[in-house]
Write a protein that holds these residues in place. Structure first.
Motif, PDB file in Angstrom:
ATOM      1  N   THR A  31      12.162  -8.025   7.911  1.00  0.00           N
ATOM      2  CA  THR A  31      11.634  -7.126   8.941  1.00  0.00           C
ATOM      3  C   THR A  31      11.143  -5.806   8.350  1.00  0.00           C
ATOM      4  O   THR A  31      10.428  -5.061   9.027  1.00  0.00           O
ATOM      5  N   THR A  32      11.505  -5.514   7.100  1.00  0.00           N
ATOM      6  CA  THR A  32      11.148  -4.221   6.510  1.00  0.00           C
ATOM      7  C   THR A  32       9.995  -4.303   5.521  1.00  0.00           C
ATOM      8  O   THR A  32       9.465  -3.270   5.111  1.00  0.00           O
ATOM      9  N   MET A  33       9.590  -5.503   5.154  1.00  0.00           N
ATOM     10  CA  MET A  33       8.626  -5.640   4.051  1.00  0.00           C
ATOM     11  C   MET A  33       7.246  -5.077   4.412  1.00  0.00           C
ATOM     12  O   MET A  33       6.466  -4.717   3.529  1.00  0.00           O
ATOM     13  N   TYR A  34       6.944  -4.975   5.714  1.00  0.00           N
ATOM     14  CA  TYR A  34       5.626  -4.473   6.107  1.00  0.00           C
ATOM     15  C   TYR A  34       5.471  -2.979   5.825  1.00  0.00           C
ATOM     16  O   TYR A  34       4.352  -2.460   5.851  1.00  0.00           O
ATOM     17  N   ALA A  35       6.587  -2.304   5.547  1.00  0.00           N
ATOM     18  CA  ALA A  35       6.502  -0.901   5.120  1.00  0.00           C
ATOM     19  C   ALA A  35       5.715  -0.795   3.817  1.00  0.00           C
ATOM     20  O   ALA A  35       5.045   0.216   3.567  1.00  0.00           O
ATOM     21  N   PHE A  36       5.774  -1.834   2.979  1.00  0.00           N
ATOM     22  CA  PHE A  36       5.022  -1.821   1.723  1.00  0.00           C
ATOM     23  C   PHE A  36       3.518  -1.767   1.981  1.00  0.00           C
ATOM     24  O   PHE A  36       2.782  -1.071   1.300  1.00  0.00           O
ATOM     25  N   LYS A  37       3.065  -2.506   2.983  1.00  0.00           N
ATOM     26  CA  LYS A  37       1.646  -2.489   3.343  1.00  0.00           C
ATOM     27  C   LYS A  37       1.254  -1.094   3.822  1.00  0.00           C
ATOM     28  O   LYS A  37       0.174  -0.586   3.494  1.00  0.00           O
ATOM     29  N   ALA A  38       2.141  -0.458   4.578  1.00  0.00           N
ATOM     30  CA  ALA A  38       1.862   0.898   5.061  1.00  0.00           C
ATOM     31  C   ALA A  38       1.773   1.884   3.897  1.00  0.00           C
ATOM     32  O   ALA A  38       0.887   2.751   3.870  1.00  0.00           O
ATOM     33  N   VAL A  39       2.689   1.753   2.927  1.00  0.00           N
ATOM     34  CA  VAL A  39       2.651   2.621   1.744  1.00  0.00           C
ATOM     35  C   VAL A  39       1.331   2.408   1.003  1.00  0.00           C
ATOM     36  O   VAL A  39       0.648   3.375   0.618  1.00  0.00           O
ATOM     37  N   ASN A  40       0.960   1.143   0.800  1.00  0.00           N
ATOM     38  CA  ASN A  40      -0.289   0.802   0.117  1.00  0.00           C
ATOM     39  C   ASN A  40      -1.482   1.465   0.813  1.00  0.00           C
ATOM     40  O   ASN A  40      -2.310   2.129   0.176  1.00  0.00           O
ATOM     41  N   ASP A  41      -1.571   1.311   2.127  1.00  0.00           N
ATOM     42  CA  ASP A  41      -2.723   1.829   2.867  1.00  0.00           C
ATOM     43  C   ASP A  41      -2.780   3.353   2.835  1.00  0.00           C
ATOM     44  O   ASP A  41      -3.857   3.948   2.691  1.00  0.00           O
ATOM     45  N   ARG A  42      -1.614   3.978   2.959  1.00  0.00           N
ATOM     46  CA  ARG A  42      -1.578   5.443   2.957  1.00  0.00           C
ATOM     47  C   ARG A  42      -1.953   6.016   1.577  1.00  0.00           C
ATOM     48  O   ARG A  42      -2.596   7.060   1.494  1.00  0.00           O
ATOM     49  N   LEU A  43      -1.521   5.336   0.521  1.00  0.00           N
ATOM     50  CA  LEU A  43      -1.897   5.788  -0.827  1.00  0.00           C
ATOM     51  C   LEU A  43      -3.407   5.681  -1.019  1.00  0.00           C
ATOM     52  O   LEU A  43      -4.049   6.598  -1.553  1.00  0.00           O
ATOM     53  N   LEU A  44      -3.988   4.577  -0.572  1.00  0.00           N
ATOM     54  CA  LEU A  44      -5.436   4.395  -0.698  1.00  0.00           C
ATOM     55  C   LEU A  44      -6.202   5.440   0.113  1.00  0.00           C
ATOM     56  O   LEU A  44      -7.219   5.978  -0.344  1.00  0.00           O
ATOM     57  N   GLU A  45      -5.699   5.742   1.309  1.00  0.00           N
ATOM     58  CA  GLU A  45      -6.330   6.767   2.151  1.00  0.00           C
ATOM     59  C   GLU A  45      -6.342   8.121   1.445  1.00  0.00           C
ATOM     60  O   GLU A  45      -7.276   8.920   1.612  1.00  0.00           O
ATOM     61  N   ALA A  46      -5.286   8.363   0.642  1.00  0.00           N
ATOM     62  CA  ALA A  46      -5.173   9.631  -0.091  1.00  0.00           C
ATOM     63  C   ALA A  46      -5.928   9.590  -1.417  1.00  0.00           C
ATOM     64  O   ALA A  46      -5.901  10.564  -2.179  1.00  0.00           O
ATOM     65  N   GLY A  47      -6.567   8.451  -1.693  1.00  0.00           N
ATOM     66  CA  GLY A  47      -7.319   8.323  -2.941  1.00  0.00           C
ATOM     67  C   GLY A  47      -6.440   8.118  -4.160  1.00  0.00           C
ATOM     68  O   GLY A  47      -6.854   8.387  -5.293  1.00  0.00           O
ATOM     69  N   ILE A  48      -5.212   7.635  -3.953  1.00  0.00           N
ATOM     70  CA  ILE A  48      -4.260   7.425  -5.058  1.00  0.00           C
ATOM     71  C   ILE A  48      -4.182   5.934  -5.374  1.00  0.00           C
ATOM     72  O   ILE A  48      -3.744   5.138  -4.542  1.00  0.00           O
ATOM     73  N   LYS A  49      -4.610   5.556  -6.573  1.00  0.00           N
ATOM     74  CA  LYS A  49      -4.608   4.138  -6.940  1.00  0.00           C
ATOM     75  C   LYS A  49      -3.567   3.883  -8.035  1.00  0.00           C
ATOM     76  O   LYS A  49      -3.906   3.523  -9.160  1.00  0.00           O
ATOM     77  N   VAL A  50      -2.310   4.093  -7.689  1.00  0.00           N
ATOM     78  CA  VAL A  50      -1.210   3.897  -8.627  1.00  0.00           C
ATOM     79  C   VAL A  50      -0.635   2.495  -8.426  1.00  0.00           C
ATOM     80  O   VAL A  50      -0.520   2.028  -7.285  1.00  0.00           O
ATOM     81  N   PRO A  51      -0.292   1.766  -9.503  1.00  0.00           N
ATOM     82  CA  PRO A  51       0.319   0.440  -9.331  1.00  0.00           C
ATOM     83  C   PRO A  51       1.602   0.525  -8.508  1.00  0.00           C
ATOM     84  O   PRO A  51       2.437   1.403  -8.728  1.00  0.00           O
ATOM     85  N   PHE A  52       1.743  -0.394  -7.551  1.00  0.00           N
ATOM     86  CA  PHE A  52       2.887  -0.403  -6.635  1.00  0.00           C
ATOM     87  C   PHE A  52       3.632  -1.724  -6.844  1.00  0.00           C
ATOM     88  O   PHE A  52       3.244  -2.756  -6.325  1.00  0.00           O
ATOM     89  N   GLN A  53       4.704  -1.666  -7.640  1.00  0.00           N
ATOM     90  CA  GLN A  53       5.462  -2.870  -7.988  1.00  0.00           C
ATOM     91  C   GLN A  53       6.463  -3.158  -6.879  1.00  0.00           C
ATOM     92  O   GLN A  53       7.296  -2.312  -6.550  1.00  0.00           O
TER      93      GLN A  53
END
Length: 256
Positions: free
Chosen positions: A185-207
């Motif tokens: 139930t919590t794994m979708y937070a990863f997608k939110a982190v991914n999208d927010r980083l991209l919105e901020a222009g941050i392309k850091v690897p997310f393991q």
């Protein structure tokens, strides 16, 4: 010769079944310890999760002329390697690993305190457990292994809000972010982190790793790199240092 003529005890001896049944986790560990008389006690104390014994072993090794920083790789990581191998084989379990990780971290701190010059950090990594998830054993192991391999870890803890992850990344400017999730139930937070980083222009690897996620899920977002094992985290960090970009990381660590 019929089956009635066979002596069962001879079959057991021949196929070593008796020995397999009798081998305890301690026996299995003993076969993996290094032979060096100064290094072996340190590896043993890591396996046993004994912080005080780990430091005592390090003191003796340093007094005998061993370099404190070299002992991190040559003794502490060797001991932790025994632990992770036995864990991977199902011989020992997570509580054992956590005790060993604590002993290893104490040992690392002691080695650093004894060094004439502090070791140069290889880079900074932000670690967290997904928002809504309170299971932090996996994250703790990832953090310990990264620290043992010379990386600075910013450990945000468990159940970390997406906003907090983004703020930490903006502030710390890490080379990599790690996230673990055990509850589906919590794994979708990863997608939110991914999208927010991209919105901020941050392309850091997310393991991303943990029981809730798999290769297929992590592949669906741009920054995601799947880490099946905790030990993948330092390997990924080393790969980044060696020049691997996001595409190369995804390719190198793709689980078929």
């Amino acid at each position: 010769m019929t089956s009635l003529d066979l002596d069962p005890s001879e079959i057991l001896e021949r196929y070593n079944v008796k020995m397999e049944k009798a081998m305890t986790p301690d026996d299995a560990a003993a076969e993996l310890y290094p032979k060096d008389d100064l290094i072996r006690p340190i590896a043993e104390s890591i396996y046993e999760g004994e912080e005080d014994d780990t430091v005592e072993g390090l003191k003796k090794a340093i007094k005998a002329g061993k370099d404190p920083i070299a002992l991190i790789d040559d003794a502490l990581m060797v001991g932790m390697g025994v632990v992770t191998k036995l864990y991977d084989e199902g011989i020992i379990f997570l509580p054992n690993v956590m005790m060993s990780a604590d002993a290893m971290l104490d040992g690392i701190d002691f080695c650093k305190s004894q060094a004439k010059e502090p070791p140069v950090s290889k880079g900074k990594i932000v670690c967290h457990v997904a928002e809504g998830d309170v299971h932090d054993i996996g994250k703790s192991i990832v953090s310990a292994l990264l620290r043992a391999n010379g990386f600075d870890v910013v450990d945000l803890g468990r159940d970390v809000p997406v906003d907090e992850v983004i703020e930490a990344v903006k502030k710390e400017k890490p080379m990599m972010v790690t996230g673990t999730a055990l509850m589906t139930t919590t794994m979708y937070a990863f997608k939110a982190v991914n999208d927010r980083l991209l919105e901020a222009g941050i392309k850091v690897p997310f393991q991303c790793g943990g029981g809730a996620v798999n290769q297929d899920f992590v592949s669906t977002y741009e920054l995601g790199v799947y880490g099946e094992e905790a030990a993948d985290a330092p390997k990924m960090a080393e790969a980044i240092l060696a020049g691997a970009d996001l595409g190369k990381l995804k390719e190198q660590f793709h689980q078929h």
